[in-house]
Design a protein around this motif. Structure first.
Motif, PDB file in Angstrom:
ATOM      1  N   UNK A   1      91.613  11.505 -14.849  1.00  0.00           N
ATOM      2  CA  UNK A   1      91.866  12.685 -15.679  1.00  0.00           C
ATOM      3  C   UNK A   1      92.871  13.622 -15.004  1.00  0.00           C
ATOM      4  N   UNK A   2      92.699  13.769 -13.694  1.00  0.00           N
ATOM      5  CA  UNK A   2      93.617  14.629 -12.947  1.00  0.00           C
ATOM      6  C   UNK A   2      95.046  14.102 -13.012  1.00  0.00           C
ATOM      7  N   UNK A   3      95.169  12.786 -12.948  1.00  0.00           N
ATOM      8  CA  UNK A   3      96.499  12.161 -13.019  1.00  0.00           C
ATOM      9  C   UNK A   3      97.112  12.380 -14.398  1.00  0.00           C
ATOM     10  N   UNK A   4      96.289  12.203 -15.437  1.00  0.00           N
ATOM     11  CA  UNK A   4      96.785  12.384 -16.809  1.00  0.00           C
ATOM     12  C   UNK A   4      97.273  13.812 -17.017  1.00  0.00           C
ATOM     13  N   UNK A   5      96.491  14.790 -16.529  1.00  0.00           N
ATOM     14  CA  UNK A   5      96.894  16.188 -16.672  1.00  0.00           C
ATOM     15  C   UNK A   5      98.172  16.478 -15.908  1.00  0.00           C
ATOM     16  N   UNK A   6      98.306  15.882 -14.721  1.00  0.00           N
ATOM     17  CA  UNK A   6      99.519  16.096 -13.932  1.00  0.00           C
ATOM     18  C   UNK A   6     100.739  15.547 -14.655  1.00  0.00           C
ATOM     19  N   UNK A   7     100.589  14.377 -15.278  1.00  0.00           N
ATOM     20  CA  UNK A   7     101.692  13.785 -16.047  1.00  0.00           C
ATOM     21  C   UNK A   7     102.019  14.637 -17.273  1.00  0.00           C
ATOM     22  N   UNK A   8     100.973  15.110 -17.957  1.00  0.00           N
ATOM     23  CA  UNK A   8     101.184  15.970 -19.124  1.00  0.00           C
ATOM     24  C   UNK A   8     101.885  17.249 -18.726  1.00  0.00           C
ATOM     25  N   UNK A   9     101.482  17.805 -17.570  1.00  0.00           N
ATOM     26  CA  UNK A   9     102.081  19.049 -17.113  1.00  0.00           C
ATOM     27  C   UNK A   9     103.567  18.878 -16.837  1.00  0.00           C
ATOM     28  N   UNK A  10     103.950  17.725 -16.334  1.00  0.00           N
ATOM     29  CA  UNK A  10     105.370  17.448 -16.088  1.00  0.00           C
ATOM     30  C   UNK A  10     106.168  17.573 -17.382  1.00  0.00           C
ATOM     31  N   UNK A  11     105.572  17.114 -18.474  1.00  0.00           N
ATOM     32  CA  UNK A  11     106.229  17.210 -19.787  1.00  0.00           C
ATOM     33  C   UNK A  11     106.248  18.665 -20.260  1.00  0.00           C
ATOM     34  N   UNK A  12     105.112  19.346 -20.114  1.00  0.00           N
ATOM     35  CA  UNK A  12     104.989  20.711 -20.625  1.00  0.00           C
ATOM     36  C   UNK A  12     105.968  21.678 -19.980  1.00  0.00           C
ATOM     37  N   UNK A  13     106.314  21.461 -18.704  1.00  0.00           N
ATOM     38  CA  UNK A  13     107.202  22.392 -18.015  1.00  0.00           C
ATOM     39  C   UNK A  13     108.641  21.901 -17.956  1.00  0.00           C
ATOM     40  N   UNK A  14     108.909  20.767 -18.610  1.00  0.00           N
ATOM     41  CA  UNK A  14     110.292  20.287 -18.631  1.00  0.00           C
ATOM     42  C   UNK A  14     111.157  21.229 -19.458  1.00  0.00           C
ATOM     43  N   UNK A  15     112.400  21.349 -19.096  1.00  0.00           N
ATOM     44  CA  UNK A  15     113.306  22.264 -19.779  1.00  0.00           C
ATOM     45  C   UNK A  15     113.423  21.920 -21.257  1.00  0.00           C
ATOM     46  N   UNK A  16     113.532  20.637 -21.561  1.00  0.00           N
ATOM     47  CA  UNK A  16     113.672  20.205 -22.953  1.00  0.00           C
ATOM     48  C   UNK A  16     112.480  20.616 -23.790  1.00  0.00           C
ATOM     49  N   UNK A  17     111.284  20.387 -23.248  1.00  0.00           N
ATOM     50  CA  UNK A  17     110.070  20.733 -23.996  1.00  0.00           C
ATOM     51  C   UNK A  17     109.946  22.241 -24.167  1.00  0.00           C
TER      52      UNK A  17
END
Length: 201
Positions: A1-17
């Motif tokens: 779960x921690x890994x999934x959240x970390x991956x999701x967070x990478x998307x959430x803070x990306x400039x494009x997103x």
């Protein structure tokens, strides 16, 4: 779960997103101000800034996003955005479900409001690791938020839900405590930084 959240967070803070999120929130603010048009037209000027609750919440969040894109923390807007997104997101979902119970149906526009406001609250919570506001910003946000409750339910400037007029006393009480809960969560967000998703600013 921690890994999934970390991956999701990478998307959430990306400039494009973040840019896409900024556009969506700005468009939502514009639509919201238009939706409040009739009520704003009838209101006294002194109340205007406190009437369009949800579009102002997404406007606060848009300003916070612009700050993040510029690698800055505009802390007061972050605090205002978080508390108002969650408060008015949850509030609108509850109000529309009350309308559903009262009328037996919502229609497309009503369900759109449920979904869009539910997502308002979700985005406010998802970005908790980004906020860097301090106690003073929460105090100012508390004054704004609780003053808005007074404007709405003492001066009768709440959003128009005429079919729910008979419940306004209870709705006002609910709104006050919803505000308090959101402010408590903001205090938690200030004190608890999530190591899995460090602030990128």
């Amino acid at each position: 779960m921690r890994y999934i959240w970390a991956r999701l967070w990478t998307i959430l803070i990306s400039k494009t997103f973040l840019i896409m999120l900024l556009i969506v929130n700005l468009l939502g603010s514009i639509y919201g101000y238009i939706w409040y048009g009739d009520q704003l037209a009838e209101a006294k000027p002194i109340f205007l800034i406190f009437i369009p609750d949800s579009p102002t919440a997404t406007l606060f969040f848009s300003i916070a996003i612009i700050g993040w894109l510029l690698k800055k923390h505009w802390r007061l807007f972050e605090a205002l955005a978080f508390v108002t997104l969650v408060k008015y997101g949850v509030w609108a979902v509850f109000m529309n479900l009350m309308v559903l119970n009262e009328l037996g149906s919502l229609g497309f526009a009503g369900w759109m409001l449920v979904v869009s406001h539910g997502l308002m609250a979700v985005q406010g919570l998802l970005y908790m690791p980004m906020y860097d506001f301090k106690s003073v910003h929460i105090i100012i946000t508390a004054i704004w938020t609780l003053h808005d409750v007074v404007i709405d339910y003492v001066f009768n400037q709440m959003p128009w839900y005429h079919m729910l007029n008979q419940y306004m006393t209870g709705i006002g009480y609910f709104t006050f405590w919803l505000s308090i809960v959101c402010l408590i969560i903001a205090i938690f967000a200030m004190k608890k930084r999530f190591s899995v998703a460090p602030n990128f600013v």
